[in-house]
Scaffold this motif. Structure first.
Motif, short mmCIF file in Angstrom:
data_model
loop_
_atom_site.label_atom_id
_atom_site.label_comp_id
_atom_site.label_asym_id
_atom_site.label_seq_id
_atom_site.Cartn_x
_atom_site.Cartn_y
_atom_site.Cartn_z
N ALA A 1 17.18 -4.38 4.67
CA ALA A 1 17.42 -3.78 5.99
C ALA A 1 18.75 -3.05 5.97
CB ALA A 1 17.41 -4.86 7.07
N ASN A 2 18.91 -2.10 6.86
CA ASN A 2 20.09 -1.24 6.87
C ASN A 2 21.37 -2.00 7.13
OD1 ASN A 2 21.27 1.37 6.68
ND2 ASN A 2 21.54 1.34 8.91
N ASP A 3 21.30 -3.13 7.86
CA ASP A 3 22.51 -3.86 8.25
C ASP A 3 22.81 -5.04 7.33
OD1 ASP A 3 20.36 -5.36 8.92
OD2 ASP A 3 21.07 -5.93 10.92
N GLN A 4 22.19 -5.11 6.17
CA GLN A 4 22.34 -6.26 5.27
C GLN A 4 23.29 -5.96 4.11
OE1 GLN A 4 18.06 -6.93 4.58
NE2 GLN A 4 18.35 -8.97 5.47
N LYS A 5 24.50 -5.52 4.44
CA LYS A 5 25.45 -5.19 3.38
C LYS A 5 25.80 -6.40 2.52
CE LYS A 5 27.80 -1.11 5.20
NZ LYS A 5 29.11 -0.52 5.57
N ASP A 6 25.95 -7.57 3.14
CA ASP A 6 26.29 -8.76 2.36
C ASP A 6 25.19 -9.09 1.35
OD1 ASP A 6 24.59 -9.38 4.57
OD2 ASP A 6 24.97 -11.51 4.21
N VAL A 7 23.92 -8.82 1.76
CA VAL A 7 22.80 -9.05 0.83
C VAL A 7 22.91 -8.10 -0.34
CG1 VAL A 7 20.29 -8.88 0.57
CG2 VAL A 7 21.27 -9.93 2.61
N LEU B 1 17.19 0.56 -1.55
CA LEU B 1 16.56 1.38 -0.51
C LEU B 1 16.65 0.61 0.79
CD1 LEU B 1 13.30 2.64 -2.26
CD2 LEU B 1 15.18 4.08 -1.43
N THR B 2 16.87 1.31 1.87
CA THR B 2 16.93 0.65 3.18
C THR B 2 15.68 0.97 3.97
OG1 THR B 2 18.14 2.53 4.11
CG2 THR B 2 19.44 0.69 3.26
N LYS B 3 15.29 0.00 4.77
CA LYS B 3 14.11 0.17 5.63
C LYS B 3 14.52 0.92 6.90
CE LYS B 3 12.00 -4.16 4.10
NZ LYS B 3 11.53 -5.50 4.50
N PRO B 4 13.67 1.77 7.43
CA PRO B 4 12.38 2.20 6.85
C PRO B 4 12.60 3.10 5.63
CG PRO B 4 12.86 3.49 8.78
CD PRO B 4 13.94 2.44 8.71
N VAL B 5 11.75 2.95 4.64
CA VAL B 5 11.92 3.67 3.37
C VAL B 5 11.57 5.14 3.55
CG1 VAL B 5 11.09 3.88 1.01
CG2 VAL B 5 11.48 1.61 2.00
N ASP B 6 12.50 5.99 3.10
CA ASP B 6 12.28 7.42 3.13
C ASP B 6 11.56 7.86 1.85
OD1 ASP B 6 13.21 10.19 4.37
OD2 ASP B 6 13.59 10.26 2.19
N ARG B 7 10.48 8.57 1.98
CA ARG B 7 9.66 8.96 0.84
C ARG B 7 10.46 9.76 -0.19
NH1 ARG B 7 6.74 13.49 -0.55
NH2 ARG B 7 7.35 14.50 1.41
N ILE B 8 11.22 10.75 0.25
CA ILE B 8 11.98 11.61 -0.67
C ILE B 8 13.04 10.79 -1.41
CG2 ILE B 8 13.46 13.62 -0.87
CD1 ILE B 8 10.56 14.23 -0.12
N GLU B 9 13.72 9.92 -0.66
CA GLU B 9 14.76 9.09 -1.28
C GLU B 9 14.14 8.13 -2.30
OE1 GLU B 9 18.49 6.16 -0.05
OE2 GLU B 9 16.94 6.64 1.43
N PHE B 10 13.00 7.55 -1.97
CA PHE B 10 12.34 6.64 -2.91
C PHE B 10 12.00 7.37 -4.22
CE2 PHE B 10 8.47 5.20 -4.97
CZ PHE B 10 8.75 3.87 -5.20
N VAL C 1 0.84 -1.20 0.00
CA VAL C 1 0.00 0.00 0.00
C VAL C 1 0.87 1.25 0.00
CG1 VAL C 1 -1.71 1.32 1.29
CG2 VAL C 1 -1.93 -1.17 1.10
N LEU C 2 1.94 1.23 0.80
CA LEU C 2 2.85 2.38 0.88
C LEU C 2 3.50 2.66 -0.47
CD1 LEU C 2 4.57 4.51 2.38
CD2 LEU C 2 6.15 2.66 2.97
#
Length: 357
Positions: A85-91, A104-113, A16-17
């Protein structure tokens, strides 16, 4: 420009977001799937302008999604925005290797998206424009090449016509022997391009006759030994006329002109080449040209019967003619007769020649 943005996320709230954010991208519509398998199936059948993809999903994670999609023809350059997620650099590193375009890292920033999605859509638009431009240029090159080839073919026919004005052979003879030559080439397994080249170059085999005096060229009776020595020069004359052309057709014609009177046993002219030392195109044309000359009526001779011509060609296999070319020619006898019926001497129209080639 209208854009389709595919959203794949097993979390309904996130769907939805993202759908709401996509609506803020001018001219964009969202297609959302909570099932990664269904999303992948849709992406394979359609061409989204951007894919927004979550990493952590049941049954098919984001990296596997990307790997399978990139393996699908035509999907190698689709922009993919992966959410981690923010800590998933290996991913992210593994996703980059799999073919992710951005993150994009969670939580998603509207402006960045909006910024990242806008950039990826613009990049995709540019790639599509480049691909379209490349297709247009390729089509233009194809048309230009076709025009050049047509002019080359017309040059060949007009050169052949110039030789015909000096020699009692007909335009239909040129058509028949050229098509016989192409038929032999096909039977020998030459490529389609080589067959086409031979078809268009074969008519130039006797272009050197323009350099032979009428008293010899048009003599109704047998030539004296001295006259025959002059006549033999037409092979070299034809080569000299054509050899320096940049056209592949005229270059092939030069080689054919020089070599079509060579004989398989080495007793031909002008170089006395033997066997496979004689260029293949020349060996092919020798069979096609002699057969049609024998079976065609001329002011100085009646036409031989088909059986008489057939016996002559076959009895001279290995002597005058390449045995392989002779064998193929008579294996394709039905097609030979079809060519003979198609191009008759009474239909000797040079405009037809131009249209046929």
């Amino acid at each position: 420009m209208t854009h389709q943005v595919l959203i794949v996320d097993d979390n309904q709230i996130n769907l939805v977001l993202f759908e709401a954010l996509v609506k803020k991208l001018y001219g964009s519509t969202a297609i959302a799937f909570s099932s990664p398998q269904q999303g992948l199936a849709w992406a394979r059948l359609n061409q989204p302008d951007l894919i927004v993809l979550d990493y952590m999903m049941p049954g098919l994670n984001g990296i596997d999604f990307i790997t399978q999609l990139r393996a699908t023809p035509g999907k190698q350059n689709l922009p993919i925005l992966m959410v981690t997620a923010n800590d998933q650099k290996d991913v992210r590193y593994r996703a980059l290797n799999a073919g992710a375009s951005d993150f994009l890292t969670k939580p998603v920033d509207r402006i960045e998206f909006l910024a990242r999605a806008t950039n990826l859509l613009a990049l995709n638009d540019a790639q599509q424009q480049l691909a379209l431009r490349a297709d247009i240029l390729a089509a233009e090159v194809k048309r230009a090449t076709a025009d050049i080839l047509q002019r080359e073919r017309e040059t060949v026919i007009r050169l052949s016509k110039a030789a015909e004005f000096r020699d009692p052979e007909t335009g239909a003879h040129i058509l028949r022997m050229a098509h016989y030559s192409q038929l032999i080439a096909r039977g020998l397994g030459l490529s389609a391009d080589e067959q086409e080249l031979l078809l268009h170059a074969a008519p130039l085999h006797d272009i050197g006759k323009v350099g032979i005096a009428d008293a010899i060229l048009l003599k109704p009776g047998r030539l004296t030994p001295a006259e025959f020595e002059v006549m033999k020069k037409h092979a070299s004359f034809g080569y000299e006329i054509l050899k320096e052309s940049s056209s592949s057709i005229l270059q092939a014609g030069a080689a054919i002109a020089l070599g079509h009177h060579e004989k398989f046993d080495g007793s031909g002219y002008p170089q006395g080449l033997k066997g496979d030392a004689i260029p293949l195109f020349s060996r092919i044309v020798a069979v096609a040209d002699v057969f049609d000359a024998l079976t065609s009526a001329r002011p100085y001779k009646p036409a031989w019967t088909l059986e008489a011509a057939k016996r002559h060609i076959q009895s001279n296999a290995g002597l005058h003619f390449d045995p392989g070319c002779v064998a193929v020619f008579f294996e394709l006898w039905e097609q030979v007769m079809g060519i003979r019926a198609r191009f008759k001497d009474e239909e000797d129209d040079w405009s037809t020649l131009l249209a046929t080639f």
